[in-house]
Every structure is written in C-alpha cells, then in structure tokens.
Design a protein around this motif. Structure first.
Motif, PDB file in Angstrom:
ATOM      1  N   ILE A   1       0.829  -1.201   0.000  1.00 31.13           N
ATOM      2  CA  ILE A   1       0.000   0.000   0.000  1.00 31.13           C
ATOM      3  C   ILE A   1       0.865   1.253   0.000  1.00 31.13           C
ATOM      4  CG2 ILE A   1      -1.615   1.362   1.414  1.00 31.13           C
ATOM      5  CD1 ILE A   1      -2.854  -1.311   2.315  1.00 31.13           C
ATOM      6  N   MET A   2       1.894   1.257   0.823  1.00 28.58           N
ATOM      7  CA  MET A   2       2.705   2.458   1.010  1.00 28.58           C
ATOM      8  C   MET A   2       3.521   2.830  -0.224  1.00 28.58           C
ATOM      9  SD  MET A   2       5.379   3.199   4.110  1.00 28.58           S
ATOM     10  CE  MET A   2       6.585   1.978   3.577  1.00 28.58           C
ATOM     11  N   VAL A   3       4.055   1.848  -0.937  1.00 24.07           N
ATOM     12  CA  VAL A   3       4.944   2.194  -2.053  1.00 24.07           C
ATOM     13  C   VAL A   3       4.286   2.087  -3.424  1.00 24.07           C
ATOM     14  CG1 VAL A   3       7.027   1.637  -0.769  1.00 24.07           C
ATOM     15  CG2 VAL A   3       5.940  -0.140  -2.138  1.00 24.07           C
ATOM     16  N   SER A   4       3.075   1.507  -3.511  1.00 22.54           N
ATOM     17  CA  SER A   4       2.447   1.380  -4.828  1.00 22.54           C
ATOM     18  C   SER A   4       1.289   2.352  -5.035  1.00 22.54           C
ATOM     19  CB  SER A   4       1.956  -0.056  -5.062  1.00 22.54           C
ATOM     20  OG  SER A   4       0.840  -0.347  -4.243  1.00 22.54           O
ATOM     21  N   TYR A   5       0.677   2.838  -3.975  1.00 22.14           N
ATOM     22  CA  TYR A   5      -0.459   3.742  -4.130  1.00 22.14           C
ATOM     23  C   TYR A   5      -0.073   5.135  -4.635  1.00 22.14           C
ATOM     24  CZ  TYR A   5      -3.861   0.577  -1.886  1.00 22.14           C
ATOM     25  OH  TYR A   5      -4.695  -0.466  -1.595  1.00 22.14           O
ATOM     26  N   PRO A   6       0.999   5.747  -4.121  1.00 16.29           N
ATOM     27  CA  PRO A   6       1.334   7.106  -4.573  1.00 16.29           C
ATOM     28  C   PRO A   6       1.979   7.125  -5.951  1.00 16.29           C
ATOM     29  CG  PRO A   6       2.959   6.342  -2.994  1.00 16.29           C
ATOM     30  CD  PRO A   6       1.884   5.301  -3.022  1.00 16.29           C
ATOM     31  N   ARG A   7       1.962   8.304  -6.582  1.00 14.06           N
ATOM     32  CA  ARG A   7       2.701   8.496  -7.824  1.00 14.06           C
ATOM     33  C   ARG A   7       4.194   8.511  -7.503  1.00 14.06           C
ATOM     34  NH1 ARG A   7      -1.118  12.684  -8.294  1.00 14.06           N
ATOM     35  NH2 ARG A   7       0.557  14.211  -7.984  1.00 14.06           N
ATOM     36  N   GLU A   8       5.026   8.345  -8.535  1.00 14.06           N
ATOM     37  CA  GLU A   8       6.473   8.253  -8.327  1.00 14.06           C
ATOM     38  C   GLU A   8       7.028   9.442  -7.549  1.00 14.06           C
ATOM     39  OE1 GLU A   8       8.272   7.720 -12.139  1.00 14.06           O
ATOM     40  OE2 GLU A   8       8.260   5.537 -11.932  1.00 14.06           O
ATOM     41  N   GLU A   9       6.544  10.639  -7.892  1.00 11.48           N
ATOM     42  CA  GLU A   9       7.089  11.850  -7.275  1.00 11.48           C
ATOM     43  C   GLU A   9       6.570  12.090  -5.862  1.00 11.48           C
ATOM     44  OE1 GLU A   9       3.545  13.124  -9.872  1.00 11.48           O
ATOM     45  OE2 GLU A   9       5.208  11.685  -9.940  1.00 11.48           O
ATOM     46  N   GLU A  10       5.689  11.205  -5.376  1.00 13.56           N
ATOM     47  CA  GLU A  10       5.110  11.380  -4.043  1.00 13.56           C
ATOM     48  C   GLU A  10       5.494  10.264  -3.073  1.00 13.56           C
ATOM     49  OE1 GLU A  10       0.859  13.565  -4.872  1.00 13.56           O
ATOM     50  OE2 GLU A  10       0.950  11.392  -5.152  1.00 13.56           O
ATOM     51  N   LYS A  11       6.289   9.322  -3.509  1.00 11.89           N
ATOM     52  CA  LYS A  11       6.540   8.149  -2.678  1.00 11.89           C
ATOM     53  C   LYS A  11       7.247   8.501  -1.371  1.00 11.89           C
ATOM     54  CE  LYS A  11       6.227   4.629  -6.247  1.00 11.89           C
ATOM     55  NZ  LYS A  11       6.745   3.372  -6.805  1.00 11.89           N
ATOM     56  N   GLY A  12       8.195   9.426  -1.423  1.00 11.65           N
ATOM     57  CA  GLY A  12       8.875   9.831  -0.200  1.00 11.65           C
ATOM     58  C   GLY A  12       7.912  10.425   0.804  1.00 11.65           C
ATOM     59  N   LYS A  13       6.980  11.253   0.327  1.00  9.57           N
ATOM     60  CA  LYS A  13       6.007  11.885   1.220  1.00  9.57           C
ATOM     61  C   LYS A  13       5.074  10.853   1.833  1.00  9.57           C
ATOM     62  CE  LYS A  13       2.386  13.997  -0.508  1.00  9.57           C
ATOM     63  NZ  LYS A  13       1.528  14.985  -1.205  1.00  9.57           N
ATOM     64  N   TYR A  14       4.591   9.937   1.028  1.00 15.16           N
ATOM     65  CA  TYR A  14       3.651   8.935   1.534  1.00 15.16           C
ATOM     66  C   TYR A  14       4.339   8.001   2.546  1.00 15.16           C
ATOM     67  CZ  TYR A  14      -0.338   9.977  -1.475  1.00 15.16           C
ATOM     68  OH  TYR A  14      -1.428  10.579  -2.049  1.00 15.16           O
ATOM     69  N   ILE A  15       5.589   7.636   2.266  1.00 21.94           N
ATOM     70  CA  ILE A  15       6.326   6.803   3.217  1.00 21.94           C
ATOM     71  C   ILE A  15       6.482   7.550   4.540  1.00 21.94           C
ATOM     72  CG2 ILE A  15       8.576   5.744   3.710  1.00 21.94           C
ATOM     73  CD1 ILE A  15       8.812   5.204   0.668  1.00 21.94           C
ATOM     74  N   ALA A  16       6.807   8.855   4.453  1.00 20.75           N
ATOM     75  CA  ALA A  16       6.994   9.657   5.664  1.00 20.75           C
ATOM     76  C   ALA A  16       5.694   9.792   6.447  1.00 20.75           C
ATOM     77  CB  ALA A  16       7.537  11.033   5.301  1.00 20.75           C
ATOM     78  N   ILE A  17       4.584  10.020   5.746  1.00 16.88           N
ATOM     79  CA  ILE A  17       3.298  10.157   6.431  1.00 16.88           C
ATOM     80  C   ILE A  17       2.950   8.869   7.169  1.00 16.88           C
ATOM     81  CG2 ILE A  17       0.789  10.340   6.049  1.00 16.88           C
ATOM     82  CD1 ILE A  17       1.461  12.351   3.807  1.00 16.88           C
ATOM     83  N   PHE A  18       3.141   7.745   6.486  1.00 14.85           N
ATOM     84  CA  PHE A  18       2.901   6.472   7.170  1.00 14.85           C
ATOM     85  C   PHE A  18       3.803   6.347   8.385  1.00 14.85           C
ATOM     86  CE2 PHE A  18       4.510   2.288   8.145  1.00 14.85           C
ATOM     87  CZ  PHE A  18       3.342   1.640   8.507  1.00 14.85           C
ATOM     88  N   TRP A  19       5.083   6.639   8.210  1.00 14.29           N
ATOM     89  CA  TRP A  19       6.054   6.431   9.281  1.00 14.29           C
ATOM     90  C   TRP A  19       5.744   7.311  10.495  1.00 14.29           C
ATOM     91  CZ3 TRP A  19       8.672   2.231   8.466  1.00 14.29           C
ATOM     92  CH2 TRP A  19       9.731   1.887   9.319  1.00 14.29           C
ATOM     93  N   ILE A  20       5.265   8.518  10.238  1.00 17.22           N
ATOM     94  CA  ILE A  20       4.926   9.428  11.338  1.00 17.22           C
ATOM     95  C   ILE A  20       3.737   8.881  12.129  1.00 17.22           C
ATOM     96  CG2 ILE A  20       3.962  11.707  11.857  1.00 17.22           C
ATOM     97  CD1 ILE A  20       5.714  12.775   9.534  1.00 17.22           C
ATOM     98  N   ILE A  21       2.691   8.459  11.418  1.00 14.24           N
ATOM     99  CA  ILE A  21       1.501   7.924  12.110  1.00 14.24           C
ATOM    100  C   ILE A  21       1.856   6.642  12.854  1.00 14.24           C
ATOM    101  CG2 ILE A  21      -0.828   6.995  11.809  1.00 14.24           C
ATOM    102  CD1 ILE A  21      -1.056   8.765   9.300  1.00 14.24           C
ATOM    103  N   PHE A  22       2.575   5.758  12.190  1.00 12.77           N
ATOM    104  CA  PHE A  22       2.971   4.485  12.781  1.00 12.77           C
ATOM    105  C   PHE A  22       3.786   4.691  14.060  1.00 12.77           C
ATOM    106  CE2 PHE A  22       6.786   1.493  12.322  1.00 12.77           C
ATOM    107  CZ  PHE A  22       6.287   0.559  13.212  1.00 12.77           C
ATOM    108  N   ASN A  23       4.773   5.578  14.012  1.00 11.74           N
ATOM    109  CA  ASN A  23       5.641   5.767  15.164  1.00 11.74           C
ATOM    110  C   ASN A  23       5.006   6.599  16.256  1.00 11.74           C
ATOM    111  OD1 ASN A  23       8.310   4.400  14.728  1.00 11.74           O
ATOM    112  ND2 ASN A  23       8.105   5.476  12.797  1.00 11.74           N
ATOM    113  N   LEU A  24       3.912   7.264  15.942  1.00 13.96           N
ATOM    114  CA  LEU A  24       3.150   7.911  17.002  1.00 13.96           C
ATOM    115  C   LEU A  24       2.640   6.847  17.973  1.00 13.96           C
ATOM    116  CD1 LEU A  24       2.032  10.545  18.128  1.00 13.96           C
ATOM    117  CD2 LEU A  24       0.007  10.242  16.675  1.00 13.96           C
ATOM    118  N   GLY A  25       2.409   5.640  17.457  1.00 15.00           N
ATOM    119  CA  GLY A  25       2.015   4.524  18.314  1.00 15.00           C
ATOM    120  C   GLY A  25       3.096   4.195  19.320  1.00 15.00           C
ATOM    121  N   GLY A  26       4.355   4.225  18.859  1.00 12.16           N
ATOM    122  CA  GLY A  26       5.457   3.976  19.770  1.00 12.16           C
ATOM    123  C   GLY A  26       5.576   5.051  20.841  1.00 12.16           C
ATOM    124  N   VAL A  27       5.288   6.298  20.433  1.00 12.63           N
ATOM    125  CA  VAL A  27       5.330   7.405  21.390  1.00 12.63           C
ATOM    126  C   VAL A  27       4.265   7.211  22.470  1.00 12.63           C
ATOM    127  CG1 VAL A  27       4.991   9.887  21.699  1.00 12.63           C
ATOM    128  CG2 VAL A  27       6.269   9.045  19.722  1.00 12.63           C
TER     129      VAL A  27
END
Length: 464
Positions: free
Chosen positions: A128-154
């Motif tokens: 989902i994380m690497v195939s849903y966004p367009r090529e030029e947006e993959k870094g942003k989508y990965i970061a958004i996921f990572w921020i939400i995911f790691n908020l769980g760790g916080v």
C-alpha cells in the motif's frame, strides 16, 4: 453520480486516505508492539523469555514475510490485516500470564503466532505504502505512514512511563499489558475499514491497480523469482541489517543502563525522533529538481554518515560497562548504577544518543522502502518485494535476538551491528547507482480493462 458518491470516491478511495488508515492500523498494532519491545524483554526484568519470544516471532516472520505478499494478493487486505492485528493482541496479553506464572512457554508460542500475522500485515502495508502514490510522491507517503505508525510507539512509551512513574517494580504491571491488548484489538478492527486496492483512485484519475486475477501458481512463480532477481539479491544485506540493531538498542542499552520508568521515557523520544527523521528525509526523496539517482546518492550518504557517527558514540558509551541488572539481583556495572531521567547530568548524554538511534532507524527504513519502491510501479511485484524485505529483515532479527538471549557480550553485539551496516552499504550504493528517473513497467499500459470491472468480477481478491 451523487454528492455522496463523489465524496466517497475522492476521499475514501484516495491513496492518502488509505495510507492514513493503514498507518493507524500500524499505530495501534506494530506501534504498540514496538513500544513494548523497546522496554527490553517485553518490559520484564529478566529478558530471557522476551528474547526467546522474539526469536520465535522472527523465525516464523521469515517464512510468512516472504509468503506474505502472495497471501495478501490471494485473500485481500481487509481480512488478512484484521486477523494479523489480533496476533499482536495475543502476544501482549501473554505477558499477563507470564506475570502470574513465570512460565514463558505461552509467551514464546504467542511470539511464533505473531510472526505469522506480522509477516502478512507488513507485506500488505508495504504494498500500500509504495504502490499507491505516484512516483514523485513516494517519499512523502512513506513519511506520512512512518509518522503515524511511530506515534504509536510514542503513545506506547507514555503508557508504561506514566503507569510505572512511582513504581519500584522491575517488570511492567498487568494494567500496562491490558492497555496494549485493548489498543491492538482496536487496530485489528480498523483493518476492516480499508478499501480494496482495485477501487483506489489517485487524484489524477488513474487507478492504483490494473491487474488480472492472480492464482496460487502465479504467486508461487513470483516468489521463486525473488531469489534470482538481481536487485533483490543486491539488497539482501540491507534487508538483513534493517532490524538487526533493535535487539542491541532495546536490550544492552535501554534495558541495561536505565530505570524501568526511564525506559518508557526513552521510548517516547526514540519513536518521536523517528517521526522527525522520516519527515525530513521525505523532502529530499521527493525533490524533483534532482534526478532520482542524485536524490538516492545524497540520501545514501546521509544514512551512511549518520549511522557510522552514532555507532561511534555508542562504542564510547559501551566501553563503560559489560552488563545490565541480572536475574540473580546483581546490579548493572554501568558507572553509578541505573540512570534515571531525573538525574539530568548523568542522563542527558545517554538519552540523546538513544533518541539519535530513532532518527537513524527512520532514515534507514524510509530510504530502504523508497529504494524498493523505485524499482517498479507494479503493485503485485511490490507486494512481493515488501514481503521479501520483511522476511529477510526478520532473518537478521532472529539472529540478533538470539545473540542477546545467549548472552553474547554487549561489545561484540555492537561490533556485529557496525560491521553489518558497513557490509550493507556497498550493494545499496550499486542499486542506487542503477536507478532511472522513471520505473514504469512496459506492461502497465496493456493490463486489461479497468479496476472497477475486475472488482465487479472477482471482488477484493482481484488484487491484494
């Protein structure tokens, strides 16, 4: 088309909504697991059971990580993620039994079951994380996921910190584990809110998935091809190394030189720092003023330098001690004993270093996902690539957790981590050097009909 239909298509079926949803699932399931694991030994004074449970977990994760992409391709994201999420709750709940019986068998078995669920969940998440966004947006989508995911760790770090703030116990209380179980069950339920990938439509109107119905035979061939794929073989050391350092950071560092409540305090900053690292790197990875190769080379240099610096700082710290508190009651030999966060002069340096571990993890993991996502835009391949990444990653983690379980010296564990990092950098650089500005697959244009037609014919199992 009515207003409600437009809203559902633009909002609910947008890649961003789906990324946020899967981020929330991982916030509540793997995020809570990370917080618990980050306490060292699952929050127990004696790390033996926790280490053995992690070994069992990653043993099954190896297999189901590699198979996970194909399992998700065959059965869909909703129910696979829901069932996988429940395995996290089972694992956290097993520590309640351990608290009352001191029998680690159930926790170790729950770890093995969690490995099955985690392998499947992370394959679905990676696709989902690497195939849903367009090529030029993959870094942003990965970061958004990572921020939400790691908020769980916080949040997961705040729970034990707050509940054990005035406690002198050496292990977490039942209340902390119950809180984790409740949150992880909620995360599993959220998996049912995900849309079938074949219905997801990008803002430019393009469908995320345009592939024919898959089969067991096709998925079997796809998995076997992973082991002869030149790029996957080149990235093997990266995959193996990417979670190897967790056992050292959580055990020989966090659980060995800090008080129980300070471990939770540290995790707040460890996982919070991951959010900062992911957000910062996304700007570089999506910078369209540079070629993809240039972005990759700069990101590679940042990761290489940063990790070597923090391992250098860790070596200086590690030379001060050889062990943490032992089950026989012997205290740590760290100078001055266990560090409490209120001891400002003693705590500042080690806590900052531990926070930098979080930034380093985010840089490495986000760069790894971006690199894998740059190899192809074929969603079906990416689900297998993501599963392969998590499977080999789990092989490394299995070895790492057993090193600590077998009481390998802390210094040797650190050296092993550092050597593996250096080894992984060389083939990573080769893959970065081969990157092209666009990775559109030639066959994409010829993939039949429309996603909606496939959904109508096959339901969610069309893909994912």
């Amino acid at each position: 088309m009515g207003v409600l239909d437009v809203f559902r298509r633009v909002r609910y079926y947008s890649p961003m909504t789906q990324i946020v949803l899967v981020g929330l699932v991982c916030f509540l399931c793997p995020g809570m697991f990370n917080a618990l694991n980050g306490m060292g030994g699952g929050g127990q004074m004696d790390r033996t059971t926790g280490n053995n449970a992690n070994t069992a977990l990653y043993c099954t994760f190896i297999v189901f990580g590699i198979l996970g992409g194909s399992i998700v391709n065959l059965f869909g994201v909703r129910w696979t993620i829901f069932c996988s999420g429940l395995t996290y709750a089972l694992y956290s709940g097993s520590y309640i039994y351990l608290n009352h019986t001191a029998n680690g068998a159930f926790t170790i078995a729950a770890g093995a079951i969690l490995g099955v669920g985690a392998g499947i969940l992370w394959a679905a998440q990676g696709m989902i994380m690497v195939s849903y966004p367009r090529e030029e947006e993959k870094g942003k989508y990965i970061a958004i996921f990572w921020i939400i995911f790691n908020l769980g760790g916080v949040i997961g770090g705040i729970l034990p910190f707050a509940i054990n703030f005035h406690s002198e116990k050496d292990s977490l209380s039942d209340g902390v584990y119950i809180a984790f179980v409740v949150l992880e069950c909620l995360g599993a339920l959220m998996g049912l809110a995900l849309a079938p990938p074949a219905k997801v439509v990008r803002n430019d109107g393009s469908s995320v998935v345009l592939v024919k119905y898959t089969s067991v035979g096709k998925e079997t061939v796809g998995i076997l091809k992973l082991f002869v794929d030149p790029m996957m073989l080149a990235l093997l050391p990266m995959c193996f190394t990417s979670n190897f350092f967790y056992s050292y950071q959580f055990g020989p560092v966090n659980a060995s030189i800090f008080t129980l409540r300070t471990r939770g305090f540290n995790n707040i900053f460890y996982w919070g720092a991951q959010m900062v690292g992911a957000y910062a790197l996304s700007y570089l990875l999506d910078n369209q003023r540079m070629t993809r190769r240039t972005r990759g080379l700069v990101a590679f240099a940042i990761v290489a330098v940063f990790f070597n610096v923090i391992w250098g700082g860790t070596l200086k710290q590690q030379l001060k001690y050889t062990h943490g508190p032992l089950p026989n009651g012997e205290p740590t030999d760290y100078p001055g004993g266990l560090i409490d966060f209120l001891q400002h002069s003693r705590a500042a340096g080690p806590i900052i270093l531990y926070m930098l571990y979080g930034i380093g993890d985010a840089l490495y993991q986000n760069f790894a996902y971006w690199l894998i996502g740059s190899l192809t835009n074929d969603s079906q391949k990416l689900s297998r690539y993501a599963g392969f990444y998590k499977g080999i990653q789990s092989l490394g983690a299995t070895v790492a957790w057993q090193l600590d379980a077998k009481s390998v010296s802390y210094l040797h564990q650190l050296i092993g981590n550092w050597v593996l990092l250096v080894i992984s950098l060389v083939p990573m650089l080769y893959v970065v050097w081969t990157l092209k500005d666009h990775s559109e697959d030639p066959e994409d244009a010829s993939k039949a009909d429309s996603a909606d037609e496939y959904v109508e014919k096959q339901g969610e199992a069309v893909y994912v």
